[in-house]
Every structure is written in C-alpha cells, then in structure tokens.
Scaffold this active site. Structure first.
Site, PDB file in Angstrom:
ATOM      1  N   HIS A 104       0.813  -1.197  -0.062  1.00  0.00           N
ATOM      2  CA  HIS A 104       0.082  -0.077   0.103  1.00  0.00           C
ATOM      3  C   HIS A 104       1.030   1.322  -0.084  1.00  0.00           C
ATOM      4  CE1 HIS A 104      -3.889   2.118   1.762  1.00  0.00           C
ATOM      5  NE2 HIS A 104      -3.080   2.811   1.055  1.00  0.00           N
TER       6      HIS A 104
ATOM      7  N   HIS B 144      -9.539   0.944  -1.328  1.00  0.00           N
ATOM      8  CA  HIS B 144      -9.789   1.752   0.107  1.00  0.00           C
ATOM      9  C   HIS B 144     -10.981   1.609   0.487  1.00  0.00           C
ATOM     10  CE1 HIS B 144      -5.847   3.261  -1.432  1.00  0.00           C
ATOM     11  NE2 HIS B 144      -5.604   4.115  -0.574  1.00  0.00           N
TER      12      HIS B 144
ATOM     13  N   GLU C  33     -11.190   3.429   5.878  1.00  0.00           N
ATOM     14  CA  GLU C  33     -10.394   4.189   6.658  1.00  0.00           C
ATOM     15  C   GLU C  33     -11.261   5.436   7.319  1.00  0.00           C
ATOM     16  OE1 GLU C  33      -6.883   7.241   5.382  1.00  0.00           O
ATOM     17  OE2 GLU C  33      -7.891   6.546   3.687  1.00  0.00           O
TER      18      GLU C  33
ATOM     19  N   ASP D   5       1.844   3.979   2.876  1.00  0.00           N
ATOM     20  CA  ASP D   5       0.685   4.802   2.338  1.00  0.00           C
ATOM     21  C   ASP D   5       1.360   5.966   1.433  1.00  0.00           C
ATOM     22  OD1 ASP D   5      -1.764   5.762   1.581  1.00  0.00           O
ATOM     23  OD2 ASP D   5      -2.236   6.040   3.441  1.00  0.00           O
ATOM     24  N   ASP D   6       1.482   7.040   2.100  1.00  0.00           N
ATOM     25  CA  ASP D   6       2.275   8.315   1.650  1.00  0.00           C
ATOM     26  C   ASP D   6       3.206   8.808   2.572  1.00  0.00           C
ATOM     27  OD1 ASP D   6       0.049   9.044  -0.787  1.00  0.00           O
ATOM     28  OD2 ASP D   6      -1.156   8.349   1.181  1.00  0.00           O
TER      29      ASP D   6
END
Length: 341
Positions: A24, A204, A207, A285-286
């Site tokens: 991810h 996704h 979340e 993720d980021d």
C-alpha cells in the site's frame, strides 16, 4: 519490553532483518519536499512555498481531505517521463534500505492526464524505475492503477480504456481519494470489467468510511485485498468474515496517525486485528507526507503496541502471502523470513 526482546534495539534489529513486501504505497505520496522543489524548477512550475521547511509546515492535516488538497497540489510538478522515474527511484531506494524485497505500488493516472500529461508518459517513467530496481536490488514489483473515487465511474472507464495498451505492465486496479460519500458501489461496473480483463482488484475501504464500505468492496467490487480496513473492527460479523476468508488488510499506521484516524499510535488497532485473526500488513501509504517509510511504520507500532517477535514475523509473512506474487515466489520469501525468525 515484551518477552523475547532484551531492548528496543533488539526489536529494531529484527525489523531491519526481516524481508518485507509493501502493498500500500501511493507513488505520488512519496514526493519529498526537496524533490518537489527540484522538479518545480526543472519544469518551471510555480508552487506556493518558498522553502522545503514551508512545505513540511503545511503537512499538518486534520483529516483525509486536508491531506488530499496538498497531495494534488504537489502532483502538479510531475510532467515528464524522467520526473516519474526520479520520483519512483527515490521511493525504491528508501524501500531497499528498509529491506523491502517486493513492492506493489499505486499510481493515480487521472491526477496527471487531467493536467495534460500523457498516460504513457506516467507508466514509462514509473516502470523504468521499477525495472532498474529489479536489476540493482533484486526487488520485484507490481503496478496498480487507482481510480479517483471523487470522480465519476464514466471517467474511471475512460481511464481503463487509456490503460489497455499498457496492461502488460499493470497488474491491477484500485480505488482511492476521498472515501466518505463515494461508496465502492459507485464503481461496480468498471471493477467488473477490470476483472474480466484479468486484473487484480483492491480498494480503500474503512479508513474514514463505515464498515458497510468494506462489505461493498467485498460483495460488489469483489476485491482481492482491502486497503486500510480499520473500521471493520466496528462490525464483529464483518471481522469474522474477513478472518474466515483470509482477506488481507493493508494497514498504514503512521498515515492513520497523521490523518487523525487514530489519536495516538498506542491506540492503533493493528494488534487487535492480529488478535482477531485478521491478515494485517504494515505499509507506509504516503510516506513523505506522513513521516515514515515502511521500516518506520513497523518500528512505530512495534514500540507503541509492544509487539512480540512472533507478531512481527507474522506481519512480514502476511505482506508476502497477501501479495500478487506466484506461490513459488511467495515460498522463497517465506524461507527467507524463517531464517530470521
């Protein structure tokens, strides 16, 4: 300190030693401020920050949408094939340093084609860096094309049309961006088409959106993997189903903290997931926006939740068994993990 570790350093050594897969990772979310400035200068793009420090100061988010606003702004510096190569290569160097052996990375083509960047330019730059990493590091990869859920399903269909010439390099499709108000059901037809094309599917869900979004991703999109999935824990029947089906959840601890999905890393549900028999994994993720690549995510939850040696090994194993690698390749990675365990 949990039995089995004499010190934090011993735990950190195991985390470093364990082979890992990352499942991810938004490649655009690995754009570090220094590279953002470099690319803005290269491409003569104006950005509303005078320094790297100003960019970092802007990375104070109260929710997903706050993050997405600056995420799309940062994306605007990416124009040429070399830009996408440099972005991807920088992430892969971080992943290699964290002993990541396999990556399955997301990209958001609609964030680029809407700015006039050709689909092929994006794919060519990313895949050249992935090929370089395999040659240099022995790191394998899969590329997953995400649809932006705040846009329409017709626009997702057009993006899938644009991807058709590149399906030899695209392993799957995903669903990301603003979750609340954009349920998986909105994309049922385009996901069915992707399945018919032989693509893997992820989404996704859970979340910020409710457990029902996770159910829709399973039942309507027929996903092979759930990205995030935290709010599944609110629904005991859903938890039991996910455990029984062996559904992989690609959990992103530091992302959850930065976006206020959890108030404190010590309150993160990862250990609860493992205790419930869920096939959780750890991912970044980021990472440039959320303060840590995959190794930092492992370390953060391992320390805060006092994870045991067995739990850390399970997370590493889950990262490979939940991947889209062949069974033979998964078995090789299991052998390497067993050597550390």
């Amino acid at each position: 300190m949990h039995e089995g570790f004499a010190s934090r350093e011993e735990r950190a050594a195991l985390i470093a030693e364990l082979p890992k897969a990352e499942l991810h990772l938004q490649i655009e979310g690995s754009l570090e401020p220094a590279l953002m400035f470099e690319l803005a200068q290269r491409n003569r793009v104006a950005i509303p920050f005078a320094s790297v420090e100003e960019v970092r100061a802007a990375y104070a988010f109260s929710n997903l949408q706050d993050f997405l606003d600056i995420y799309y702004q940062g994306m605007g510096v990416l124009h040429r094939e070399q830009d996408f190569h440099d972005l991807t290569a920088a992430y892969l160097a971080h992943a290699h340093a964290d002993n990541v052996r396999h990556v399955e990375i997301f990209f958001d083509p609609q964030g680029h084609t809407a700015r006039g960047v050709a689909f092929g330019t994006v794919v060519a730059g990313i895949t050249r860096a992935l090929d370089d990493a395999e040659a240099s590091y022995g790191m394998t990869s899969k590329l997953i094309m995400c649809f932006l859920r705040h846009l329409s399903e017709d626009e997702a269909e057009a993006t899938l049309d644009a991807a058709l010439p590149y399906l030899d390099r695209i392993a799957g499709v995903g669903l990301d961006s603003s979750e609340v108000g954009h349920p998986p059901a909105k994309f049922e037809r385009v996901f069915a088409r992707a399945k018919r094309l032989g693509l893997k599917t992820v989404a996704h869900a859970g979340e910020e959106g409710p457990p029902e979004y996770v159910r829709e991703a399973l039942d309507l999109l027929k996903v092979d993997r759930i990205d995030h999935g935290n709010r599944s824990l609110e629904d005991p029947a859903l938890v039991a189903r996910l455990a029984a089906e062996g559904m992989t959840l690609t959990v992103c601890p530091l992302s959850n903290l930065k976006l206020c999905v959890v108030d404190d890393i010590a309150a993160h549900p990862l250990k609860t997931m493992l205790d419930a028999g869920l096939k959780a994994t750890v991912n970044s993720d980021d990472p440039s926006y959320f303060g840590g690549y995959v190794g930092a995510n492992y370390q953060a939850v391992a320390d805060a939740l006092d994870l045991s040696r067995d739990e850390l090994v399970t997370l590493a194993r889950n990262s490979f068994t939940g991947s889209f690698l062949s069974d033979a390749d998964k078995a090789k990675h299991m052998t390497a993990i067993d050597a550390c365990a």
